[in-house]
Design a protein around this motif. Sequence first.
Motif, PDB file in Angstrom:
ATOM      1  N   GLU A  88      -8.925  13.478  15.506  1.00 18.31           N
ATOM      2  CA  GLU A  88      -8.106  13.060  16.588  1.00 18.31           C
ATOM      3  C   GLU A  88      -8.174  11.524  16.808  1.00 18.31           C
ATOM      4  N   PHE A  89      -9.297  11.210  16.563  1.00 12.94           N
ATOM      5  CA  PHE A  89      -9.770   9.681  16.655  1.00 12.94           C
ATOM      6  C   PHE A  89      -9.008   8.740  15.754  1.00 12.94           C
ATOM      7  N   TYR A  90      -8.801   9.170  14.397  1.00 15.35           N
ATOM      8  CA  TYR A  90      -7.961   8.607  13.467  1.00 15.35           C
ATOM      9  C   TYR A  90      -6.815   8.583  13.865  1.00 15.35           C
ATOM     10  N   LYS A  91      -6.073   9.569  14.320  1.00 15.55           N
ATOM     11  CA  LYS A  91      -4.926   9.681  14.489  1.00 15.55           C
ATOM     12  C   LYS A  91      -4.421   8.772  15.591  1.00 15.55           C
ATOM     13  N   ASP A  92      -5.276   8.778  16.728  1.00 17.21           N
ATOM     14  CA  ASP A  92      -4.987   7.808  18.015  1.00 17.21           C
ATOM     15  C   ASP A  92      -5.104   6.414  17.613  1.00 17.21           C
ATOM     16  N   THR A  93      -6.210   6.054  16.753  1.00 20.48           N
ATOM     17  CA  THR A  93      -6.458   4.738  16.486  1.00 20.48           C
ATOM     18  C   THR A  93      -5.425   4.041  15.583  1.00 20.48           C
ATOM     19  N   ILE A  94      -4.881   4.911  14.755  1.00 17.37           N
ATOM     20  CA  ILE A  94      -3.919   4.595  13.591  1.00 17.37           C
ATOM     21  C   ILE A  94      -2.396   4.211  14.566  1.00 17.37           C
ATOM     22  N   SER A  95      -2.475   5.111  15.511  1.00 18.02           N
ATOM     23  CA  SER A  95      -1.209   4.934  16.280  1.00 18.02           C
ATOM     24  C   SER A  95      -1.152   3.720  17.022  1.00 18.02           C
ATOM     25  N   GLU A  96      -2.516   3.122  17.544  1.00 16.04           N
ATOM     26  CA  GLU A  96      -2.676   1.877  18.232  1.00 16.04           C
ATOM     27  C   GLU A  96      -2.322   0.853  17.312  1.00 16.04           C
ATOM     28  N   VAL A  97      -2.753   0.993  16.105  1.00 13.55           N
ATOM     29  CA  VAL A  97      -2.488  -0.117  15.029  1.00 13.55           C
ATOM     30  C   VAL A  97      -0.973  -0.279  14.823  1.00 13.55           C
ATOM     31  N   ALA A  98      -0.405   0.845  15.034  1.00 16.63           N
ATOM     32  CA  ALA A  98       1.227   0.822  14.700  1.00 16.63           C
ATOM     33  C   ALA A  98       1.825   0.194  15.846  1.00 16.63           C
ATOM     34  N   LYS A  99       1.206   0.330  17.105  1.00 19.06           N
ATOM     35  CA  LYS A  99       1.872  -0.423  18.231  1.00 19.06           C
ATOM     36  C   LYS A  99       1.466  -1.606  18.189  1.00 19.06           C
ATOM     37  N   ALA A 100       0.306  -2.091  17.742  1.00 21.00           N
ATOM     38  CA  ALA A 100      -0.076  -3.588  17.495  1.00 21.00           C
ATOM     39  C   ALA A 100       1.076  -4.271  16.633  1.00 21.00           C
ATOM     40  N   ILE A 101       1.296  -3.631  15.716  1.00 18.23           N
ATOM     41  CA  ILE A 101       2.537  -4.315  14.639  1.00 18.23           C
ATOM     42  C   ILE A 101       3.710  -4.272  15.229  1.00 18.23           C
ATOM     43  N   GLN A 102       4.171  -3.020  15.623  1.00 16.95           N
ATOM     44  CA  GLN A 102       5.656  -3.016  16.120  1.00 16.95           C
ATOM     45  C   GLN A 102       5.740  -3.565  17.332  1.00 16.95           C
ATOM     46  N   GLU A 103       5.216  -3.426  18.628  1.00 15.12           N
ATOM     47  CA  GLU A 103       5.382  -3.960  19.925  1.00 15.12           C
ATOM     48  C   GLU A 103       4.821  -5.124  19.921  1.00 15.12           C
ATOM     49  N   ASP A 104       3.543  -5.619  19.639  1.00 17.65           N
ATOM     50  CA  ASP A 104       2.917  -6.760  19.878  1.00 17.65           C
ATOM     51  C   ASP A 104       3.192  -7.780  18.580  1.00 17.65           C
ATOM     52  N   GLY A 105       3.718  -7.447  17.553  1.00 19.92           N
ATOM     53  CA  GLY A 105       3.964  -8.247  16.311  1.00 19.92           C
ATOM     54  C   GLY A 105       2.638  -8.938  15.746  1.00 19.92           C
ATOM     55  N   VAL A 106       1.671  -8.120  15.826  1.00 18.18           N
ATOM     56  CA  VAL A 106       0.612  -8.504  15.157  1.00 18.18           C
ATOM     57  C   VAL A 106       0.728  -8.463  13.770  1.00 18.18           C
ATOM     58  N   ASP A 107       0.204  -9.172  12.843  1.00 15.64           N
ATOM     59  CA  ASP A 107       0.492  -9.109  11.370  1.00 15.64           C
ATOM     60  C   ASP A 107      -0.698  -8.439  10.863  1.00 15.64           C
ATOM     61  N   VAL A 108      -0.835  -7.262  11.025  1.00 10.72           N
ATOM     62  CA  VAL A 108      -1.957  -6.334  10.369  1.00 10.72           C
ATOM     63  C   VAL A 108      -1.378  -5.827   8.836  1.00 10.72           C
ATOM     64  N   ARG A 109      -2.220  -6.179   7.995  1.00  9.99           N
ATOM     65  CA  ARG A 109      -1.973  -5.925   6.591  1.00  9.99           C
ATOM     66  C   ARG A 109      -2.609  -4.729   6.032  1.00  9.99           C
ATOM     67  N   GLY A 110      -3.581  -4.184   6.632  1.00 15.55           N
ATOM     68  CA  GLY A 110      -4.452  -3.111   6.196  1.00 15.55           C
ATOM     69  C   GLY A 110      -5.448  -2.462   7.136  1.00 15.55           C
ATOM     70  N   TYR A 111      -5.754  -1.249   6.929  1.00 19.30           N
ATOM     71  CA  TYR A 111      -6.715  -0.578   7.497  1.00 19.30           C
ATOM     72  C   TYR A 111      -7.836   0.216   7.012  1.00 19.30           C
ATOM     73  N   PHE A 112      -8.942  -0.110   6.894  1.00 20.14           N
ATOM     74  CA  PHE A 112      -9.973   0.435   6.211  1.00 20.14           C
ATOM     75  C   PHE A 112     -10.928   1.294   7.260  1.00 20.14           C
ATOM     76  N   ALA A 113     -11.014   2.811   6.872  1.00 19.18           N
ATOM     77  CA  ALA A 113     -11.958   3.520   7.613  1.00 19.18           C
ATOM     78  C   ALA A 113     -13.194   3.314   7.232  1.00 19.18           C
ATOM     79  N   TRP A 114     -14.128   3.524   8.175  1.00 22.38           N
ATOM     80  CA  TRP A 114     -15.692   3.330   7.765  1.00 22.38           C
ATOM     81  C   TRP A 114     -16.349   4.897   8.014  1.00 22.38           C
ATOM     82  N   SER A 115     -16.396   5.556   7.044  1.00 22.82           N
ATOM     83  CA  SER A 115     -16.719   4.950   5.547  1.00 22.82           C
ATOM     84  C   SER A 115     -16.167   6.264   4.750  1.00 22.82           C
ATOM     85  N   LEU A 116     -16.162   5.759   3.429  1.00 23.70           N
ATOM     86  CA  LEU A 116     -15.470   6.958   2.495  1.00 23.70           C
ATOM     87  C   LEU A 116     -16.534   8.304   2.602  1.00 23.70           C
TER      88      LEU A 116
END
Length: 479
Positions: free
Chosen positions: A402-430
């Motif tokens: 759930e944490f990953y789902k929720d966090t990645i959807s916050e990243v999507a909002k940062a890109i779509q709604e706040d216009g942040v130029d996010v180029r990538g997401y790296f989970a810690w850790s493999l």
Amino acid sequence: MPTSGEKNMFPRDFAWGAGTAAYQIEGGWQADGKGPSIWDTFCHEKGRVFGEHNGDEACNSYELWEKDLECIQQLGLTHYRLSFSWARLLPDGTTQHVNQKGVQYYNKVIDDLLACDVSPMVTLYHFDLPQALQDGGGWKSASTATLFDAYAKFCFRTFGDRVKLWVTVNEPYVCAKLGHEDGLHAPGLKEPGVAAYLVGHNMLRAHAMAWHSYNSCFRAKQKGAVSLALNSDWLEAPEAGGGAEDDDADAAERQLAFTLGWFAWPVFVTGDYPDVMRSAIDARSERLGWRGGSRLPRFEEDEPPVLGTADFFALNYYTSRKVVAGGGRGGTLCMKNDRDARDVLDPSWPICGVSWLAVVPCGLRKLLKYIKDTFNNPAVYITENGFSQVGQLQIEDVQRSEFYKDTISEVAKAIQEDGVDVRGYFAWSLLDNFEWADGFSVRFGLFHVDFADARLSRTIYRSGREYAKIISKFRCQSK
Ligand code: PNW
């Protein structure tokens, strides 16, 4: 999360990654001519690390790299963030002696990744200074920055034809503070209020020199990008009756200046430390009758400038805190007193795994917006984000999924709604790995590693499956 058919929330070439660090996974601490690092030394001292654990073997990725590659493919990653062990490549830290076996190892890793269509992001320094350089003064010594630059140039020359994303230094804040103020990380020094500022300064100088080297000698041909990875919590004042108390708002600003601003201000804004940081440190030095000059070093004019030495913003985000004023009234010299601010947890935030990790996905969105507004809208890679489990082990780790789902959807909002130029997401850790002072007791992996099994078998967690699903959904939408 959009369902298929909706417009894609992530840019077409968005990097979907996971990260690791050499000392945390490789093992092979003496294999094939590797020199010792400060983490080898630190772990071999009694009482430093939980359960006297060490990274002598860790996940044995030195021998089992191909197993890691299978994990990477199973997740469908587009990018993999690894770090080089400086002492594996240059056993005494200098380019006088190159360990060819180390070069071969990283060549294979890089070539295997590229053959699988996965791009490497390489961190040159992730906490593991060659012990020989520590013996010469470590990061407190200005010459370590020059030696780092030589190491960086060696790496750009040797691997830069294939590696296009470079991180010079990982979390200078953590190295400086945990390693030299609190003594909780290698090299285990406790020299509060002084050493950390000097160490941070030399790490910034090291980073800047390496960026300039890349810029003038390698960029035209190799066309890559170089930055440094900065960790920060999202820090804000508690809301009192609708608006924050002024003192707490100032404290939150100071706290951000002392964590993210410490390194981001020089690189992205002014070429110097935040004013609030210098004035707080100098005022306190004066109050305590400190006679050694400013404890926060100054950047010299005859050195390569630090301003502008990042091609992107690399952010490691884990958690959030509320900040209140006070705590700096004691008579001892230390960073905590310099800040005169205290972190508190919001009782509504669930704590998971390690005690410091309150789960606050929306803090990432706020921090991304802050970075956009404060640091001139940089391209951002989230180079670390994750969530650990301790104690009772669950392969079906629903909460982390759930944490990953929720966090990645916050990243999507940062890109779509706040216009942040996010180029990538790296989970810690493999992989589950050696979690520094917590040893193997804390598990951050998307894959479980069975440390009791001689084969160190890797098994995907539910959170790993969830992350793979998310990646495949968004990668398909981009096609
Ligand atoms: C980061 N703390 O470090 C590192 O970059 C990773 O190597 C590490 O595994 C990850 O975060 C998870 O902890 C930190 O004690 C280590 O506050 C310790 C702390 C914070 C970050």
